[in-house]
Every structure is written in structure tokens, then in C-alpha cells.
Write a protein that holds these residues in place. Structure first.
Motif, PDB file in Angstrom:
ATOM      1  N   ALA A 383       0.827  -1.207   0.000  1.00 19.56           N
ATOM      2  CA  ALA A 383       0.000   0.000   0.000  1.00 19.56           C
ATOM      3  C   ALA A 383       0.859   1.253   0.000  1.00 19.56           C
ATOM      4  CB  ALA A 383      -0.923  -0.009   1.220  1.00 19.56           C
ATOM      5  N   ALA A 384       1.987   1.207   0.730  1.00 16.51           N
ATOM      6  CA  ALA A 384       2.881   2.371   0.762  1.00 16.51           C
ATOM      7  C   ALA A 384       3.547   2.581  -0.588  1.00 16.51           C
ATOM      8  CB  ALA A 384       3.938   2.176   1.854  1.00 16.51           C
ATOM      9  N   PHE A 385       4.008   1.498  -1.234  1.00 16.16           N
ATOM     10  CA  PHE A 385       4.678   1.713  -2.520  1.00 16.16           C
ATOM     11  C   PHE A 385       3.689   2.087  -3.604  1.00 16.16           C
ATOM     12  CE2 PHE A 385       4.968  -2.983  -4.078  1.00 16.16           C
ATOM     13  CZ  PHE A 385       4.100  -2.779  -5.140  1.00 16.16           C
ATOM     14  N   ALA A 386       2.374   1.817  -3.368  1.00 10.22           N
ATOM     15  CA  ALA A 386       1.359   2.204  -4.355  1.00 10.22           C
ATOM     16  C   ALA A 386       1.340   3.719  -4.567  1.00 10.22           C
ATOM     17  CB  ALA A 386      -0.016   1.719  -3.916  1.00 10.22           C
ATOM     18  N   LEU A 387       1.608   4.479  -3.502  1.00  9.90           N
ATOM     19  CA  LEU A 387       1.650   5.937  -3.632  1.00  9.90           C
ATOM     20  C   LEU A 387       2.729   6.355  -4.627  1.00  9.90           C
ATOM     21  CD1 LEU A 387       1.037   8.867  -2.761  1.00  9.90           C
ATOM     22  CD2 LEU A 387       2.657   8.528  -0.870  1.00  9.90           C
ATOM     23  N   PHE A 388       3.929   5.806  -4.476  1.00  3.38           N
ATOM     24  CA  PHE A 388       5.025   6.161  -5.376  1.00  3.38           C
ATOM     25  C   PHE A 388       4.795   5.578  -6.775  1.00  3.38           C
ATOM     26  CE2 PHE A 388       6.946   6.006  -1.070  1.00  3.38           C
ATOM     27  CZ  PHE A 388       7.174   7.358  -0.935  1.00  3.38           C
ATOM     28  N   ASP A 389       4.120   4.438  -6.837  1.00  7.12           N
ATOM     29  CA  ASP A 389       3.782   3.854  -8.129  1.00  7.12           C
ATOM     30  C   ASP A 389       2.860   4.790  -8.906  1.00  7.12           C
ATOM     31  OD1 ASP A 389       4.082   1.897 -10.007  1.00  7.12           O
ATOM     32  OD2 ASP A 389       2.794   0.419  -9.027  1.00  7.12           O
ATOM     33  N   ALA A 390       1.894   5.383  -8.212  1.00  3.68           N
ATOM     34  CA  ALA A 390       0.970   6.317  -8.859  1.00  3.68           C
ATOM     35  C   ALA A 390       1.711   7.552  -9.367  1.00  3.68           C
ATOM     36  CB  ALA A 390      -0.131   6.726  -7.879  1.00  3.68           C
ATOM     37  N   ILE A 391       2.647   8.071  -8.579  1.00  5.60           N
ATOM     38  CA  ILE A 391       3.396   9.266  -8.983  1.00  5.60           C
ATOM     39  C   ILE A 391       4.275   8.966 -10.192  1.00  5.60           C
ATOM     40  CG2 ILE A 391       5.150  10.932  -8.279  1.00  5.60           C
ATOM     41  CD1 ILE A 391       4.106  10.610  -5.393  1.00  5.60           C
ATOM     42  N   GLN A 392       4.979   7.822 -10.153  1.00  8.66           N
ATOM     43  CA  GLN A 392       5.902   7.533 -11.254  1.00  8.66           C
ATOM     44  C   GLN A 392       5.163   7.248 -12.552  1.00  8.66           C
ATOM     45  OE1 GLN A 392       6.825   4.588 -13.016  1.00  8.66           O
ATOM     46  NE2 GLN A 392       5.275   3.235 -12.110  1.00  8.66           N
ATOM     47  N   VAL A 393       4.009   6.565 -12.479  1.00  9.52           N
ATOM     48  CA  VAL A 393       3.300   6.279 -13.730  1.00  9.52           C
ATOM     49  C   VAL A 393       2.701   7.558 -14.314  1.00  9.52           C
ATOM     50  CG1 VAL A 393       0.985   5.709 -12.790  1.00  9.52           C
ATOM     51  CG2 VAL A 393       1.796   4.621 -14.893  1.00  9.52           C
ATOM     52  N   ALA A 394       2.211   8.461 -13.454  1.00  8.55           N
ATOM     53  CA  ALA A 394       1.651   9.720 -13.949  1.00  8.55           C
ATOM     54  C   ALA A 394       2.741  10.594 -14.566  1.00  8.55           C
ATOM     55  CB  ALA A 394       0.948  10.473 -12.815  1.00  8.55           C
ATOM     56  N   ALA A 395       3.888  10.690 -13.892  1.00  5.27           N
ATOM     57  CA  ALA A 395       4.996  11.491 -14.429  1.00  5.27           C
ATOM     58  C   ALA A 395       5.533  10.874 -15.713  1.00  5.27           C
ATOM     59  CB  ALA A 395       6.104  11.610 -13.389  1.00  5.27           C
ATOM     60  N   GLY A 396       5.668   9.543 -15.725  1.00  8.47           N
ATOM     61  CA  GLY A 396       6.171   8.871 -16.919  1.00  8.47           C
ATOM     62  C   GLY A 396       5.248   9.039 -18.113  1.00  8.47           C
ATOM     63  N   GLN A 397       3.945   8.927 -17.898  1.00  3.89           N
ATOM     64  CA  GLN A 397       2.995   9.096 -18.992  1.00  3.89           C
ATOM     65  C   GLN A 397       2.971  10.549 -19.480  1.00  3.89           C
ATOM     66  OE1 GLN A 397       1.302   6.968 -20.709  1.00  3.89           O
ATOM     67  NE2 GLN A 397       1.085   5.107 -19.506  1.00  3.89           N
ATOM     68  N   ALA A 398       3.101  11.507 -18.557  1.00  8.60           N
ATOM     69  CA  ALA A 398       3.159  12.916 -18.963  1.00  8.60           C
ATOM     70  C   ALA A 398       4.380  13.168 -19.852  1.00  8.60           C
ATOM     71  CB  ALA A 398       3.184  13.819 -17.732  1.00  8.60           C
ATOM     72  N   LEU A 399       5.495  12.557 -19.501  1.00  9.06           N
ATOM     73  CA  LEU A 399       6.696  12.695 -20.335  1.00  9.06           C
ATOM     74  C   LEU A 399       6.477  12.078 -21.714  1.00  9.06           C
ATOM     75  CD1 LEU A 399       9.367  11.912 -17.596  1.00  9.06           C
ATOM     76  CD2 LEU A 399       9.080  14.100 -18.787  1.00  9.06           C
ATOM     77  N   ARG A 400       5.762  10.955 -21.775  1.00  5.16           N
ATOM     78  CA  ARG A 400       5.439  10.375 -23.080  1.00  5.16           C
ATOM     79  C   ARG A 400       4.550  11.314 -23.886  1.00  5.16           C
ATOM     80  NH1 ARG A 400       4.067   4.256 -20.955  1.00  5.16           N
ATOM     81  NH2 ARG A 400       6.151   3.855 -20.125  1.00  5.16           N
ATOM     82  N   GLY A 401       3.641  12.006 -23.209  1.00  2.60           N
ATOM     83  CA  GLY A 401       2.809  12.990 -23.897  1.00  2.60           C
ATOM     84  C   GLY A 401       3.631  14.089 -24.538  1.00  2.60           C
ATOM     85  N   LEU A 402       4.820  14.319 -23.971  1.00  2.00           N
ATOM     86  CA  LEU A 402       5.747  15.311 -24.528  1.00  2.00           C
ATOM     87  C   LEU A 402       6.727  14.692 -25.523  1.00  2.00           C
ATOM     88  CD1 LEU A 402       6.517  17.179 -21.181  1.00  2.00           C
ATOM     89  CD2 LEU A 402       5.170  18.075 -23.094  1.00  2.00           C
ATOM     90  N   LYS A 403       6.555  13.403 -25.810  1.00  2.00           N
ATOM     91  CA  LYS A 403       7.472  12.627 -26.672  1.00  2.00           C
ATOM     92  C   LYS A 403       8.876  12.551 -26.086  1.00  2.00           C
ATOM     93  CE  LYS A 403       5.109  13.631 -31.070  1.00  2.00           C
ATOM     94  NZ  LYS A 403       5.279  14.140 -32.455  1.00  2.00           N
TER      95      LYS A 403
END
Length: 465
Positions: A383-403
Motif C-alpha cells: 500500500a505504501a509503494f502504491a503511492l510512489f507507483d501512482a506518482i511515477q506512472v503519472a509522471a512517466g505518462q506525462a513525459l510520453r505525452g511530450l514525446k
């Protein structure tokens, strides 16, 4: 006296803050995409449950076959996902530029349609690979025909991702959800008919499960094709106009953008598989408990994953429009939404680990006591690592949106394999922490990924960038 005009939808829209507009724009495409991820994840659960009735050897072979199959699925996801920023940036720059969007979608389908069958040739040697990995001979023998039955559905499964991303970019994200719900039901029915030989159909067991999955993927793909050719907004893109005419510059652009995404996804998938092998070295009970806790974490991850994919679309639209404040706003909103979504799962997991473990294993069965205790010890860390998992996937996908895909690939590799895995291996195999230490290693890897990817996103979207 207040004019009635002030209460019209147009007036409300104009008066809404940019953050409120962004929230509703994200939710419009994000909630259907998140629901789609949840439903799609349930297909694997249905397959495992129905194959499990054949016996433990078949269940093991099915699990091995799925692991082998998803190696190529993950590799193909890169080009499929790459179409999302290409389409959204083109439409952000000019919402009427249907030709540019059509080129990206068409060549995205070409890449996965050509690469998937060619690469799938390796599955004719699946039994040999399984034996090289030390798998039991009877399990390896059953796994190969199952994988070969799954292979025809691979290009269609990847094609669904391409079309789903296109529909999200034009704010038509609900159709894929309805299609996935329908194909999940079709998959369950075909499993019932072909695995067990019901209603006069041949009993094909594992091969029947593979055929059912392939047919379901194909049905889902052609259902989306039909919808795109029918729905007014999608139809104007005329996606399949001169479909077989090559566009090599765009083909190679999709491939160039896609391969770092494939490697990035592969880094994460391999990390969790490697953790399973670490658990296996510690003990069978630890391995079983890890699978249960990981299934809980993976289920929780589906909502942030869907929302982050919608965030990538929103970031791409803002980037295409050259709207840097909009890019930052879409990125922050995506991260906050993913954190909020994961907390809906993480908080109950932290508060009620015993009850959640009881969904998977009978608490009254004394033989389950050790595994249950381990699951309960794993879940708070998950449950604790889920918080960081959510942050990293959101940041990673945003970077993909920027190519921006190559630097994140490197950062992800460092986070998972230079930082996280060595910590997991050391704590798990060389300290009294044991199996719990493996989870601390996973937590360290996701924390590192959230910091590095978040930092990268901040750096390239800062005011003076």
C-alpha cells in the motif's frame, strides 16, 4: 437582477478556472480509460480461474504460457502507445488536421501488424525456452501449444491499444470500455465452450483458452474499427482510407518513439518477475504470498494507469498547442488524480490487511496460516509503494505525452535495476528481513522512479526551459 445568460453552460464554462476545466477534461477521458483497464485486467483472472479447474499442472502451464506471451506483448506496447502523443500533439496544434492523425494511427497499426507476427516465430521454440529456464517437462510441453494459440490475437490486442488511444485523443473513450466489457464476456463464454468441450464443442483445454483469447482480441479490434467508421467525430478522420499505402517516414517515426517505451515497460515488468524468483529462493510460502499481495497491488494500479494514460493525452494536446502553462497544469492534475485514485485502494489495504488476505485464502484452513501471515505483512508495504507507483506512472505518462522517452527509459532502468533490485536481493537473501525485505526493495525502486521521473518532468516544463 442576474441575467439568465449567466447560468448557461457556455457562461459557466467561461467562468470556470483553468484548473477546474483541466480536472473535468481529464475525468471525461480518464474515468472510462481507468474502467477499461480494470475490466481488461479481469480477463486474466477469468482465464486463470477457468484453467485452474483442469488441475495444477495445467494452471502452471497456463501461467508460464502467459509469461512467455507477455514478453512480446510488452515489446509491442511501445509502438502502440507511441501513437498517443503523436495524435494528441497533432490535434493540439490543429484540431482539423485529420491527415496527420490518420498517418500516425495507420502506421501504428502497420508497425504492430508487421512486427507481431514476425517476432512470434520464436514461440515455435517455447518448449525449449521453458526447459532452458528449468521448468518441468510436462509444464513446458503444455505451455507451447497454448502460447501458439494466443499468438494470432497478438496484433489485434496491440491494435486495440492503438485505436483506443486515438479515440481518447478525440474524447471518445467510452466506446473502448463497452467493447472490452463485451469481449470479456465473449472470452468467458468461449473459454467455457472450448476449454471443457461444452455444448458439443471439442474439448481443447489450454489450446481452447488460447483460441478463445485470440478470437476475443480480434472481435474487439473489428468492433472498434466498425465504431470508428460509424461515429460522426471519428468517421471524419477516415482512418482506413488507402490503408495499405505505405508511409515509411511516419512508420519509422512510430518505431523510433516506440522502442524506448517498450524497454521502459519491460524494465518494470522484469523487476516484478525477478522479485518472484527471489521469493522462490526464500520459500514456497513466500512465493505464494507474494503472488497474492502483488495481485492486490496490480488491481489497485489499474485506476492510476488509466488516469495517467488520459493525462498523457491531455499533456500532448497542450504541447501541440504550444501551451506550456497548460502542459504543467495537465501534468500536475494527472499526478494528483492518480494519487487520489490509488489512495482509494491503499487506505483500505493498510487498515484491513487480514480481511483482504481472507478474500484469497481460507482463514479457517490451518495449512494457509503461514501464507496468510506473510500476506498480511506484505500488504501495508504494498500500500505504501502504491503511492510512489501512482506518482511515477503519472509522471512517466506525462513525459510520453511530450514525446520525451529516451531519458525516462534510462531513469527507469537506474531506479529499478541499479537501486531497487540490488536492495531487494540484499535485504531478501542476506538479512533477517527475508521476504519482507524484497518488498522494501520494490518500494525503494518505485520511490526512486517517482523522484527521478517527477524531477525530469519538472525540469523540462519549468518556465525557463
Amino acid at each position: 437582477m442576474t441575467s439568465n445568460l449567466e447560468n448557461t453552460p457556455e457562461a459557466i464554462e467561461k467562468s470556470a478556472s483553468p484548473w477546474r476545466k483541466e480536472f473535468f477534461a481529464l475525468m471525461t477521458i480518464g474515468l472510462p480509460m481507468a474502467a477499461t483497464q480494470l475490466v481488461q485486467f479481469s480477463i486474466n483472472i477469468i482465464d486463470v480461474v477457468m484453467i485452474g479447474r483442469l488441475g495444477p499442472t495445467h494452471l502452471a502451464a497456463g501461467g508460464l504460457g502467459l509469461v512467455l506471451f507477455y514478453v512480446l506483448f510488452v515489446a509491442g506496447m511501445g509502438p502502440a502507445v507511441a501513437t498517443s502523443p503523436m495524435v494528441s500533439q497533432a490535434l493540439g496544434a490543429n484540431s482539423d488536421d485529420v491527415r496527420d492523425a490518420r498517418r500516425s494511427v495507420r502506421m501504428g497499426l502497420w508497425v504492430v501488424g508487421i512486427a507481431a507476427p514476425v517476432c512470434s516465430i520464436i514461440y515455435f521454440f517455447a518448449e525449449e525456452f521453458a526447459l532452458m529456464l528449468g521448468q518441468p517437462a510436462d509444464v513446458a510441453r503444455l505451455a507451447e501449444p497454448y502460447v501458439l494459440a494466443l499468438v494470432p490475437g497478438l496484433p489485434f490486442a496491440l491494435g486495440v491499444i492503438v485505436l483506443r488511444n486515438f479515440l481518447a485523443a478525440i474524447e471518445r473513450a467510452r466506446a473502448p470500455l463497452y467493447v472490452i466489457i463485451a469481449t470479456t464476456a465473449i472470452n468467458a463464454l468461449l473459454n467455457y465452450l472450448l476449454i471443457y468441450g461444452n455444448w458439443g464443442f471439442p474439448r481443447l483445454e489450454l489450446v481452447g483458452a488460447g483460441i478463445a483469447s485470440s478470437l476475443s482480441h480480434a472481435i474487439g479490434f473489428f468492433a472498434l474499427v466498425a465504431y470508428i467508421n460509424w461515429e460522426a467525430r471519428a468517421k471524419r478522420f477516415d482512418l482506413f482510407k488507402r490503408f495499405f499505402k505505405p508511409d515509411w517516414p511516419r512508420f519509422f517515426e512510430v518505431a523510433r518513439l516506440g522502442w524506448p517505451i517498450s524497454i521502459t515497460i519491460g524494465f518494470e515488468a522484469m523487476l516484478f518477475n525477478a522479485a518472484l524468483f527471489l521469493m522462490g529462493r526464500i520459500g514456497v510460502n513466500e512465493m505464494a504470498a507474494y503472488q497474492v499481495a502483488l495481485n492486490v497491488a496490480a488491481t489497485a494500479f489499474m485506476m492510476p494507469l488509466g488516469l495517467s494514460q488520459a493525462g498523457a493525452v491531455r499533456v500532448g494536446l497542450m504541447a501541440g498547442a504550444k501551451n506550456l502553462p497548460g502542459v504543467r497544469r495537465a501534468s500536475v492534475m494527472s499526478i494528483l488524480a492518480c494519487i487520489g485514485a490509488i489512495m482509494l485502494f491503499a487506505i483500505p489495504v493498510m487498515l484491513f490487511p487480514n480481511q483482504i488476505a481472507g478474500f484469497y485464502l481460507e482463514a479457517d484452513d490451518a495449512s494457509n496460516a503461514i501464507v496468510l501471515g506473510l500476506v498480511v505483512s506484505f500488504l501495508p508495504i504494498a500500500a505504501a509503494f502504491a503511492l510512489f507507483d501512482a506518482i511515477q506512472v503519472a509522471a512517466g505518462q506525462a513525459l510520453r505525452g511530450l514525446k520525451d522517452v529516451r531519458v525516462p527509459m534510462i531513469l527507469t532502468g537506474i531506479s529499478y535495476w541499479v537501486i531497487g533490485f540490488p536492495i531487494a536481493a540484499w535485504l531478501g537473501l542476506s538479512t533477517p528481513f527475508g521476504a519482507v525485505g524484497v518488498w522494501w526493495g520494490l518500494l525503494a525502486s518505485l520511490f526512486a522512479a517517482s523522484v527521478t521521473l517527477g524531477g525530469r518532468l519538472w525540469w523540462i516544463t519549468r518556465d525557463d526551459a
